[in-house]
Structure formats: structure tokens, C-alpha cells
Design a protein around this motif. Structure first.
Motif, mmCIF file in Angstrom:
data_model
loop_
_atom_site.group_PDB
_atom_site.id
_atom_site.type_symbol
_atom_site.label_atom_id
_atom_site.label_comp_id
_atom_site.label_asym_id
_atom_site.label_seq_id
_atom_site.Cartn_x
_atom_site.Cartn_y
_atom_site.Cartn_z
ATOM 1 N N GLU A 19 22.106 -4.022 17.037
ATOM 2 C CA GLU A 19 20.718 -3.649 16.822
ATOM 3 C C GLU A 19 19.934 -3.785 18.123
ATOM 4 N N PRO A 20 18.911 -2.953 18.338
ATOM 5 C CA PRO A 20 18.093 -3.078 19.562
ATOM 6 C C PRO A 20 17.282 -4.358 19.549
ATOM 7 N N ASP A 21 17.076 -4.914 20.732
ATOM 8 C CA ASP A 21 16.313 -6.140 20.869
ATOM 9 C C ASP A 21 14.826 -5.815 20.674
ATOM 10 N N THR A 22 14.259 -6.273 19.567
ATOM 11 C CA THR A 22 12.858 -5.944 19.258
ATOM 12 C C THR A 22 11.876 -6.684 20.154
ATOM 13 N N VAL A 23 12.363 -7.683 20.868
ATOM 14 C CA VAL A 23 11.461 -8.369 21.798
ATOM 15 C C VAL A 23 11.204 -7.505 23.028
ATOM 16 N N VAL A 25 12.165 -3.978 23.243
ATOM 17 C CA VAL A 25 11.873 -2.598 22.859
ATOM 18 C C VAL A 25 11.273 -2.594 21.461
ATOM 19 N N LYS A 26 10.043 -2.150 21.389
ATOM 20 C CA LYS A 26 9.376 -2.099 20.094
ATOM 21 C C LYS A 26 8.612 -0.791 19.982
ATOM 22 N N ARG A 27 8.973 0.018 19.012
ATOM 23 C CA ARG A 27 8.339 1.314 18.831
ATOM 24 C C ARG A 27 7.204 1.207 17.819
ATOM 25 N N VAL A 28 6.064 1.698 18.226
ATOM 26 C CA VAL A 28 4.889 1.698 17.346
ATOM 27 C C VAL A 28 4.294 3.096 17.363
ATOM 28 N N ASN A 29 4.172 3.705 16.211
ATOM 29 C CA ASN A 29 3.576 5.031 16.081
ATOM 30 C C ASN A 29 2.112 4.886 15.677
#
Length: 305
Positions: A19-23, A25-29
């Protein structure tokens, strides 16, 4: 316990590896962002860094000019460069010594766009409000550092007659008189006048006279009218005349770190005539708020250095 921990740690690492590291890389639309604000909103409802000084605080701390605020407000500095003509303001280190200011200055909603008009008399003022940080969304240009709002008394909220006389060293004389009258529930009138004289502190050895004498007089009139319950109309006009000896500079000796006495053959001075007038029309409804500000400012000054 030790064996269980050894087995759990590799397992948890293996699950998170895919899983991608949410710390990082964090995508917000985000949808379209619309900033909505009103200058007359209560400050405690806004996520801003604000300092507000009321009339009682200003009187107890003898705040008589804008430069006096430097010793009381955090992240606020208004240096004295020898006369009221040079009156830049720095908030959080952001400011401009000349040309377009980086901090906005307003008196009852009337903008002062010239830094030479910032250092005005603050006696008999209702409150001073300093907003730190960029305020361009509501105030437009010249507000990247912050905003200074000065408010005078409204005769509908504050009534009475005041006199003040002060005397100090170097023949420092201050006179102030004001009257706030509530004619009826919908109409109020106000008048105020100020005078300040000082012989000066530095003597010019060449002329034998004080190099930084000061004579400053100002007057202000105001009218508040409420034509209806939700409508408020306010008119204000002020005039100030300043005759100031300025720039008592001496030659600095860098070798021994000393400064020589003031000794030059031409007078340093600053003279200013400042006229400010404005009209404010405001409507406060249950669902709609309306505010219109129209102002005019005339400044004529002369500097000799």
C-alpha cells in the motif's frame, strides 16, 4: 511475549508493503473553493491572529500615537526615523520603508495608503485592532503583512464631554477636548480637537536651536444617523496640521562607535496637511449584510533633510 512480537512485526510490515505510504503521499480531491468574508464580522469568529486594544487600555498605557503600539503588541514594530513622514509598519517582519506599504491602515474604514499618514494622534480613540498575516481577500492591496484598524467613538454608544491637559519636560504640552452628543435615538454628533507641542530634545550646534521641535494640531467631526432599524449611516471628517523639526542626525564614527552632535547649516523639517473624509452606509439584516464605504483623502507635505 517476545516470540509473539517477533512473529507479528514481519507480518504487519508485509501487509503494509503493498500500500502507498499515506504519510508521504496523500490524495485529496477538492471542489471549487469560494472564500466568503465580511469586514465587520466579529473577530472571535474568524481564525485570525488579532490583537484588540480598547479605550480603557489605551488610556491606562498612555497610547497617544501609532508608534507607541510597538512596545505593547507582539510582532508589531513601527520605527521612528526622525519624523512622522517616515512611518513604516512591520508585522511579523513584513513591511516596506518606502513606496507601497505592506500593511494596511484604516480609520473607521477609511484607508490611508500613504505611510506618511500612518502616524496620527490616537488620543480619545475607541479601539485599535491589529490583524496579523495576509488580508488581501477582504482588504485588497497593501495588506500582505496585516491590517491596522482604528475606530473612533460613536455618539450613539458613547456620550459625554472630556477635557485633558498634560505637561512634561521640554515643554511638552498636550491639549484635548471632545464632545459626544446623542440628539435622539437615531442621531448623534461628535466633535474633538487635539494639540501637541514639544520644544525638542536635540540642539543643533550650528543654529543654536532645537532640531526636533513639534507643533501638531488636529480636529475631527462626526455624525451618525440611523434612518431605519437595520440601517446605519456615518459621516466623518478630520483635518491635521503638522509642523515638525526632523532628522536630528549626527555623524557616526565607526572607529570608536560614537555619534557626534547635531551640527548642520540647514533646517531639517517635515510639514503635513492631512484632510480625511468619508461616508459609510451599512445594512445588517437577518440573511443579508450590506456595507458601502466612500472616502476622500488629501495630503500635502514637505520634507527638508
Amino acid at each position: 511475549m517476545i516470540k509473539i512480537l517477533f512473529f507479528l512485526l514481519p507480518f504487519s510490515t508485509m501487509v503494509a508493503a503493498g500500500e502507498p505510504d499515506t504519510v508521504l503521499v496523500k490524495r485529496v480531491n477538492l471542489d471549487e473553493v469560494t472564500i466568503v468574508g465580511f469586514k465587520q464580522k466579529k473577530p472571535n469568529r474568524e481564525p485570525l491572529s488579532i490583537s484588540t486594544l480598547d479605550n480603557r487600555f489605551l488610556k491606562e498605557n498612555e497610547i497617544l500615537g501609532a508608534k507607541d503600539l510597538s512596545s505593547l503588541l507582539p510582532n508589531f514594530y513601527m520605527p521612528d526615523y526622525g519624523s512622522k513622514q517616515n512611518s513604516p509598519v512591520y508585522i511579523r517582519g513584513i513591511g516596506a520603508k518606502k513606496d507601497a506599504p505592506s500593511v494596511g491602515f484604516y480609520v473607521d474604514g477609511i484607508p490611508h495608503f500613504e505611510t506618511s499618514a500612518f502616524d496620527i494622534d490616537l488620543s480619545d480613540i475607541s479601539s485599535v485592532e491589529v490583524l496579523r498575516g495576509p488580508q488581501g481577500t477582504l482588504y485588497g492591496r497593501n495588506s500582505i503583512g496585516g491590517i491596522i484598524n482604528v475606530y473612533t467613538h460613536s455618539p450613539l454608544d458613547y456620550q459625554g464631554t472630556r477635557f485633558r491637559l498634560g505637561y512634561g519636560s521640554y515643554n511638552d504640552i498636550r491639549l484635548m477636548a471632545s464632545n459626544y452628543t446623542k440628539v435622539n435615538e437615531r442621531l448623534g454628533l461628535s466633535f474633538s480637537g487635539n494639540y501637541h507641542h514639544n520644544d525638542g530634545f536635540f540642539t543643533n550646534l550650528y543654529t543654536g536651536k532645537k532640531a526636533d521641535k513639534l507643533d501638531n494640531g488636529s480636529g475631527r467631526i462626526g455624525l451618525v444617523w440611523k434612518p431605519a432599524n437595520r440601517w446605519t449611516t456615518r459621516f466623518i471628517a478630520s483635518y491635521e496640521h503638522l509642523n515638525q523639526g526632523g532628522y536630528p542626525y549626527g555623524l557616526y564614527n565607526a572607529d570608536n562607535g560614537t555619534t557626534e552632535a547635531v551640527n548642520y547649516n540647514q533646517e531639517g523639517l517635515y510639514r503635513r496637511n492631512l484632510l480625511t473624509s468619508g461616508a459609510n452606509v451599512r445594512y445588517d439584516g437577518s440573511r443579508i449584510s450590506f456595507n458601502s464605504q466612500t472616502s476622500y483623502q488629501y495630503i500635502h507635505d514637505k520634507m527638508g533633510i
